[in-house]
Design an enzyme around this catalytic site. Structure first.
Site, short mmCIF file in Angstrom:
data_model
loop_
_atom_site.label_atom_id
_atom_site.label_comp_id
_atom_site.label_asym_id
_atom_site.label_seq_id
_atom_site.Cartn_x
_atom_site.Cartn_y
_atom_site.Cartn_z
CB ALA A 1 -0.95 0.01 1.20
CB ALA A 2 4.00 2.31 1.61
N PRO A 3 3.13 4.37 -0.81
CG PRO A 3 3.44 6.42 -1.91
CD PRO A 3 3.50 4.93 -2.14
CE LYS B 1 -1.79 2.25 -7.75
NZ LYS B 1 -0.45 2.79 -7.44
CB CYS C 1 4.50 2.00 -12.24
SG CYS C 1 5.66 1.65 -10.92
#
Length: 873
Positions: free
Chosen positions: A191-193, A196, A336
């Site tokens: 999840a970081a940063p 989303k 990405c």
């Protein structure tokens, strides 16, 4: 060798502090394509946006048609336009939209300089509700252009208070394909940063009414403790009671099943029996070469080994996500990166392992205005500077590095020491091939880092990466002298990988991204779990035999422990699956006997490790404060009585704290029903979840030198939730008095413009109170239920009223009410002479009342509770 290690340390230190923005004017930078010769004259030169290996690799993979190649590369060399998203759950989101449409959109028209863009700012057409906006300016232009200064300050201020989120446009796409509903349980695995995660929270809160909480819940996980702190800070802006932040390896995220801990007679069927999710966001660590426009340093550091080194970890994380997904649920796999080894190859391996249990969905009819391209069905693998089209062509000594799952067909597992590509991550390979990639992606907003081993750069084997770098300027050749990648024998996948989505930069002036949407149709076939366990045991034994006495043997034990624990977790998955299959009367034609044998062997081999881990989990995670349900009835009664909280607002079972000593509790958090059920389940299974943050801070202990009927004050974060249920300690202020409170922060009772308001404030009980803006409301009694009601937390002292709000929040709120009601904000010097004008919390006239230090405006930055998120030893 010494020079290489020195360079590695320098890079890590560089990114731990602050990443250099290489788009800045730098006289030492060589011009693009000039090679940085010493003879370059003149002023500064732009950063060299070239990498022959990068261009050769993606040309060979045919990421875009040949006729688009020049356009593709030209766009990659341009800085990435900034983008942001409006928080639709904010009470001011309509005001912000109006401000963008009517003010900034017109005032910035003269600043358009790109021939491809006609508008300075515009809403992204594919994002619902015109909530996401694209700017025709890069982040550097926003910082340096004086004409954009006011707009830049607007963005920073609104982002700080949570009204908008500055985020790369393509990074907003994956959550949209999850089809989030108000009752969904959602897992964000890496999840970081937190951009989303924040977007997911916006979705579940968007349609809720004031004082109401959605039934949905988000579990945001990340391996790195420091990145968890960043995640906590990011999500604190949302002020939500429906979030749990955990600190686990994504590939080993614990499954919490009561079947293994409680006998059937004590199981409450009305409560969750295991931790499963309706939606899983699997945004895995990747090489991040799709972010080259945002982080142009990638041109210098990119190499072939980055994607290959992460492939197995990505498969492992994705498979764990599928295991945690409910039947009928969706998982979005995204990176990405543009690399098919990290994208289509991973999705193909998931489909092969899961068989008919998982389907790759065709979502071409969803978000129709989003320009995307179909996934590839054929690709090649580059290893040691050579193209390889099939696993059979991989050199024998490289078959432990290049796995069959990297190829379109996935064939060749029988020739390898693993089965189906194995779920086990080869830590040495990741170390060797990710020497620099961890540094490259750590500082990016949305690029995930390779956390397994990438941080131990001093121990990395650099020979692999050096060979990749040394050949970055050459045209790779195979051992037979072939240099043309098109002449190499390649495979074609029979899987429907065209349903995947690849976003390329020149289609919509964005970054690069890859997305695949998977749906779980039925429980996973247990035979696949058996094969995975076999593969893990095989690679474990080979690894132990080959490296026991060799270099790096010190790491073997810790690596084996991690692998073995995963084997035990898989056996738990297998047992859970058996029970579920029996309940659903699924076909008994399974390899049950084989499963029992394999599982028994794994369990016997790891009995001591499992028992040790169970003992640790029954207490608490070292270095992380426990989650304790707050049950001090005397304190709760005093809070309810002081604020007049209605019975309809349930406190019992919803209040938690991180301190088991109730006499020293500083903060009390409120959790939703969905989070409460997960916490209760976690306690029953031995606290397997390592929780670093959860819930919404609603009360804070307030110690003062003068007695107050209640020792806990309201938190500004929790006020919107609690406001409709408070009946005492409330004041209704006119627009001018409310404005003065925000501007001067402390005002004496006689100095209010509305004398009656000053009298009412003086008559309140000493302590915390709520001031509500009366402007625009006819019925004062029903203001609290109005979603547009504006209120702040204050402290009623002996002679004055003090605002309990951060200066940033106060300034933003002042701007919001000025915009909404058309009020003029006077300068501080224009106010009354007796008013305190420096914004401090000291007495305006130096009176005898002392404001306790803890009465000062609270800081959201301090709410991160870094001390509560210490790294477990």
């Amino acid at each position: 060798m010494g020079g290489g290690r020195k360079r590695g340390r320098s890079q890590r230190r560089h990114f731990k502090e602050e990443r250099e923005n290489v788009w800045k004017d730098n006289p030492k930078r060589p011009p693009a394509g000039a090679g940085g010769g010493e003879g370059s004259e003149g002023g500064w030169q732009p950063f060299a946006t070239e990498n022959p290996a990068f261009e050769d690799y993606y040309k060979g993979q045919q990421i875009v048609p040949e006729e688009e190649w020049d356009t593709f590369m030209s766009m990659l060399r341009k800085p990435l336009p900034a983008a942001f998203r409006i928080n639709a759950s904010s009470q001011f989101y309509q005001d912000i939209q109006s401000q963008l449409e009517n003010d900034f959109r017109k005032s910035l028209e003269t600043e358009v300089s790109d021939e491809h863009e006609k508008e300075a700012i515009r809403p992204l057409p594919w994002y619902p509700g015109n909530l996401a906006w694209h700017l025709n300016f890069s982040r550097m232009q926003l910082r340096r252009n004086q004409a954009l200064e006011s707009f830049h300050e607007f963005l920073k201020q609104e982002n700080e208070v949570g009204n908008i989120t500055r985020q790369e446009a393509v990074s907003m796409v994956p959550p949209l394909f999850l089809k989030v509903q108000p009752d969904h349980h959602i897992l964000d695995m890496c999840a970081a940063p937190g951009s989303k995660t924040f977007q997911l929270l916006e979705m579940i809160h968007q349609s809720t009414k004031p004082g109401m909480l959605p039934n949905a819940m988000v579990v945001a996980n990340d391996l790195d403790v420091q990145r968890c702190n960043l995640l906590i800070h990011q999500t604190k802006r949302m002020c939500t009671a429906n979030l749990i932040v955990t600190n686990h390896e994504a590939q080993n995220f614990p499954g919490c099943s009561l079947a293994k801990f409680c006998p059937e007679t004590c199981v409450d069927e009305s409560k969750p029996q295991r931790l499963e999710f309706d939606c899983v966001l699997c945004d895995v660590p990747c090489s991040g070469d799709g972010t080259v426009r945002k982080a142009p340093d990638m041109w210098r550091t990119w190499n072939i080994g980055m994607g290959n080194g992460l492939h197995r970890l990505q498969v492992e994380i994705a498979m764990r996500g599928i295991a945690l997904l409910k039947v009928g649920g969706r998982m979005v796999y995204s990176t990405c990166s543009l690399n098919p080894v990290e994208n289509e190859a991973v999705v193909g391996e998931i489909l092969r392992r899961c068989g008919d249990s998982v389907e790759l969905l065709d979502v071409s009819n969803e978000l129709p205005e989003l320009v995307r391209r179909p996934g590839l069905s054929t690709w090649k693998v580059r290893d040691r500077g050579s193209w390889v089209g099939t696993y059979e062509d991989v050199l024998h000594y490289r078959k432990k590095v290049i796995s069959p799952s990297m190829f379109p067909s996935g064939k060749g597992a029988t020739d390898s020491c693993t089965v189906g590509g194995s779920d086990v991550v080869n830590i040495d390979v990741v170390d060797a091939e990710m020497k620099e990639s961890g540094d490259m992606v750590e500082g990016k907003e949305e690029t995930k880092i390779a956390t397994n081993g990438s941080s131990n750069g001093d121990n990395a084997n650099t020979e692999e990466i050096k060979q990749d770098e040394s050949e970055s300027g050459k045209v790779p050749r195979r051992s037979d002298g072939t240099s043309d990648s098109t002449s190499i024998r390649t495979e074609h996948s029979s899987l429907p990988l065209h349903r995947c989505m690849r976003i390329v930069p020149h289609d919509q002036n964005s970054g690069g991204f890859f997305i695949a949407v998977l749906q779980k149709l039925s429980p996973l076939n247990e035979s696949q779990v058996v094969e995975a366990i076999k593969g893990e045991r095989s690679i474990l034994k080979d690894s132990a035999l080959n490296r026991l006495n060799g270099p790096g043997s010190d790491k073997v034990l810790s690596e084996e422990t991690s692998i073995n624990q995963q084997g035990v977790d898989d056996s738990h998955v297998l047992n859970e699956q058996k029970n579920k299959d029996m309940d659903n009367e699924i076909s008994e034609d399974r390899s049950s006997e084989e499963a029992k044998v394999i599982v028994a062997e794994v369990q016997n081999d790891q009995a001591s490790k499992r028992d040790k881990r169970k003992t640790q989990n029954q207490t608490r995670w070292r270095g992380v404060d426990p989650v304790i349900f707050f049950k001090d009835e005397a304190t709760i009664r005093s809070i309810v009585s002081y604020y007049g909280i209605k019975d309809s607002f349930k406190l019992e079972g919803h209040l938690v704290t991180r301190n088991p000593d109730t006499s020293h509790v500083k903060r009390i958090y409120y959790v939703s029903k969905s989070v409460q059920e997960v916490l209760e389940l976690n306690v029953k299974v031995g606290e397997r979840l390592k929780i670093t943050s959860l819930g919404l801070k609603i009360f804070e202990r307030q110690s003062t030198k003068e007695d107050s009927p209640c020792t806990f004050r309201l938190s500004s974060e929790g006020l919107p939730l609690l406001l409709p249920y408070i009946t005492k300690q409330i004041l209704y202020a006119s627009a001018i008095d409310f404005q003065h409170l925000l501007q001067y922060r402390i005002i004496k009772f006689p100095d209010f413009v509305d004398a009656k308001f000053g009298e009412e404030a003086s008559a309140l009980l000493r302590g915390c109170c709520v001031v509500i803006l009366r402007e625009g409301h006819q019925d004062v009694e029903s203001i609290g239920m109005d979603p547009n009601a504006i209120a702040i937390v204050c402290w009623k002292g002996k002679t004055n009223l003090c605002v309990m709000l951060t200066p940033m929040d106060g300034k933003e709120l002042l701007d919001r009410i000025s915009f909404r009601f058309g009020l003029k904000i006077p300068k501080v010097d224009d106010g009354k002479p007796s008013l305190k004008s420096d914004g401090s919390d000291e007495q305006p006239d130096g009176g005898d009342e002392t404001v306790d230090p803890e009465c000062v405006p609270e800081s959201k930055a301090s709410d991160m509770e870094i001390s509560d998120v210490k790294e477990a030893e």
